[in-house]
Design an enzyme around this catalytic site. Structure first.
Site, PDB file in Angstrom:
ATOM      1  N   PRO A 319       0.831  -1.211   0.000  1.00  0.00           N
ATOM      2  CA  PRO A 319       0.000   0.000   0.000  1.00  0.00           C
ATOM      3  C   PRO A 319       0.858   1.251   0.000  1.00  0.00           C
ATOM      4  CG  PRO A 319       0.129  -0.906   2.209  1.00  0.00           C
ATOM      5  CD  PRO A 319       0.862  -1.874   1.307  1.00  0.00           C
ATOM      6  N   ARG A 321      -0.661   4.709  -1.771  1.00  0.00           N
ATOM      7  CA  ARG A 321      -1.749   5.688  -1.793  1.00  0.00           C
ATOM      8  C   ARG A 321      -2.663   5.542  -0.556  1.00  0.00           C
ATOM      9  NH1 ARG A 321      -4.357   7.316  -6.675  1.00  0.00           N
ATOM     10  NH2 ARG A 321      -3.380   5.508  -7.636  1.00  0.00           N
ATOM     11  N   ARG A 358      -2.508  15.095 -11.600  1.00  0.00           N
ATOM     12  CA  ARG A 358      -3.370  13.930 -11.770  1.00  0.00           C
ATOM     13  C   ARG A 358      -4.687  14.264 -12.463  1.00  0.00           C
ATOM     14  NH1 ARG A 358      -5.532  11.410  -8.291  1.00  0.00           N
ATOM     15  NH2 ARG A 358      -5.351   9.299  -9.168  1.00  0.00           N
ATOM     16  N   TYR A 362      -4.860  11.998 -15.543  1.00  0.00           N
ATOM     17  CA  TYR A 362      -5.726  10.843 -15.360  1.00  0.00           C
ATOM     18  C   TYR A 362      -7.215  11.185 -15.365  1.00  0.00           C
ATOM     19  CZ  TYR A 362      -1.513   8.456 -13.583  1.00  0.00           C
ATOM     20  OH  TYR A 362      -0.271   7.912 -13.431  1.00  0.00           O
ATOM     21  N   CYS A 389      -0.168  28.199 -17.866  1.00  0.00           N
ATOM     22  CA  CYS A 389      -0.593  28.596 -19.205  1.00  0.00           C
ATOM     23  C   CYS A 389      -1.081  27.375 -19.981  1.00  0.00           C
ATOM     24  CB  CYS A 389       0.576  29.276 -19.921  1.00  0.00           C
ATOM     25  SG  CYS A 389       0.057  30.142 -21.418  1.00  0.00           S
ATOM     26  N   TYR A 419       1.119  10.872  -5.123  1.00  0.00           N
ATOM     27  CA  TYR A 419       1.402  11.203  -6.521  1.00  0.00           C
ATOM     28  C   TYR A 419       1.215  12.682  -6.859  1.00  0.00           C
ATOM     29  CZ  TYR A 419       1.187   6.178  -6.639  1.00  0.00           C
ATOM     30  OH  TYR A 419       1.389   4.853  -6.353  1.00  0.00           O
TER      31      TYR A 419
END
Length: 461
Positions: A319, A321, A358, A362, A389, A419
């Site tokens: 583990p 995250r 992210r 993602y 930008c 992350y």
């Protein structure tokens, strides 16, 4: 819907928000599963973490800033350790790594998974015992493998035939016998984003089970007898809520264990099922507790070992995250609030895709709240965006904030421990934010803020 590469206005249009997002009764209320365990809204309306007012944190450390609830992280380490008492729990350092976090997870009895020379250097410099480190990576260099072997890293997870050859040569040269696991791609595509589903066949990690490469790698190691093959490794993806993927993965990898036993008379003593356990980023997420995960995984492994007439191997999980993700929030200051012709309200903050890529990468979803005060205003559906930008520089795609949100307000985004700092960049030459750990009413800087001097120090032209 996937974010459009040309920007938000080319994607899903409008101020309706996703179907799962409900208008809150109280726009100031915190959804407990989204926030670090010691975050509350104080009597004056501002957020507090472990007894510290976020306004004071912003004044001392500036914004944007990652705020780590240290006791939350430590408690999650203990929950995994206690749920898997007979297994090795490796914290996946790629989620977020610094020396202070290495020391925290070591003090809480966890092992550590690294995947580059830089992560290994961080672990060793923080005093992590090398035998409690697992070393991943699909393209480890000779220099990285040499450092791992010389340091006495506990497990090296081999990922290619070229790596087996490199490591075998190093082991012969040094007269040592490194302990290794073979990473197996088991053909299971986790129920997750296609870019982070890592166990299907068409990707860069590991040895294919279906094509026979995994068995060939194990036989090669056993037959050469230089490396010590301890077991097999499988990792099926990230942000996973459904245990069915682990069931299929365990069945297939233990089938390979049985094949190795039948062909070479060796029962490998270890099995690493990887990580990827999901967390709650928004109210649509419902992660399992570590104790529930342990019961499910143990039941799966026991059943498959019984079916294959195998001894139950020593388990490992990874583990990352699930430990650090919920323990951190990012604190920003609002710079502008812009209503675009009734289409959408944009709340711009002093960070963005340089500190949280992210959402852009993602299509990840996050939550947010105004952190410096409570408000009696009506909820307003807004989009929290950064200062870069790029029209795709989005931090939170859709969230209800108070309609009186204004420049100077602080906005907090939970679930940013994993992350975000690890994947942070200097896009547009923006220095990366600091990380501040808070515990028992005290704050300490564990990663300092980058400065313009840091940026210029690398520019030798």
């Amino acid at each position: 819907m996937r974010a459009h590469e040309a920007g938000a206005l080319h994607g899903d249009i409008g101020n309706r928000g996703p179907a799962w997002l409900r208008t809150p009764v109280d726009v100031n209320a915190l959804v407990p599963q989204l926030w670090p365990r010691h975050v509350t809204r104080g009597a004056g309306g501002a957020l507090e973490v472990a007894g510290l007012d976020v306004r004071d944190l912003a004044a001392e450390f500036g914004t944007a800033v990652y705020v780590l609830d240290e006791d939350d992280l430590r408690s999650r380490c203990r929950e995994f350790r206690d749920a898997f008492p007979d297994a090795d729990v490796y914290y996946a350092g790629k989620a977020f790594l610094c020396r202070a976090v290495v020391r925290m997870i070591a003090e809480e009895g966890l092992f550590l998974d690294v995947c580059t020379g830089g992560e290994l250097a961080t672990a060793l410099s923080a005093g992590m015992p090398a035998e409690r480190i697992g070393f991943h990576g699909n393209n480890k260099s000779v220099a990285e493998l040499t450092r791992a072997v010389d340091a006495g890293v506990g497990r090296i997870i081999v990922d290619s035939f070229a790596e087996i050859d490199r490591l075998t040569a190093l082991a012969r040269e040094r007269g040592v016998r490194p302990k290794v696991l073979v990473r197996v791609t088991v053909g299971v595509e986790a129920h997750t984003h296609e870019f982070i589903a890592t166990a299907h066949e068409d990707q860069k990690f590991g040895f294919s089970l279906a094509g026979g490469a995994a068995a060939a790698a194990a036989f090669k190691i056993l037959d050469e007898g230089v490396l010590e093959l301890r077991g097999l490794h499988s990792h099926i993806g990230s942000q996973i809520f459904d245990a069915s993927g682990f069931e299929v993965s365990a069945r297939r990898v233990l089938g390979l264990q049985a094949q190795i036993r039948d062909a070479r008379g060796v029962e490998l003593p270890e099995l690493d099922l990887g990580g990827g356990f999901g967390i709650a980023y928004t109210t649509q997420d419902d992660p399992a507790a570590p104790s529930d995960l342990a019961k499910r995984l143990r039941k799966i492994v026991d059943a498959e070992c019984f079916a294959e007439k195998l001894r139950v191997p020593h388990l490992s999980i990874e583990p990352g995250r699930a430990i650090v993700g919920p323990a951190v929030f990012t604190l920003y200051e609002v710079g502008t609030v812009k209503d675009v012709d009734g289409i959408r309200t944009y709340v711009s903050v002093d960070g963005g895709m340089s500190d949280n890529i992210r959402t852009a990468l993602y299509d990840a979803s996050y939550s947010a709240t105004v952190a410096n005060r409570a408000s009696a205003a009506e909820p307003l559906l807004a989009r929290v965006v950064g200062k870069h930008c790029e029209s795709g520089d989005i931090v939170v795609k859709d969230e209800f904030l108070p309609a009186d949100v204004q420049p100077g307000d602080l906005v907090a985004v939970p679930g940013t421990g994993a992350y975000c700092r690890s994947m942070a960049s200097n896009y547009n030459h923006v220095p990366r934010p600091p990380v501040v750990a808070v515990r028992d009413g005290r704050a300490r800087l564990i990663v300092r803020r980058e400065t313009e001097a840091d940026l210029l120090a690398l520019d030798v032209g």
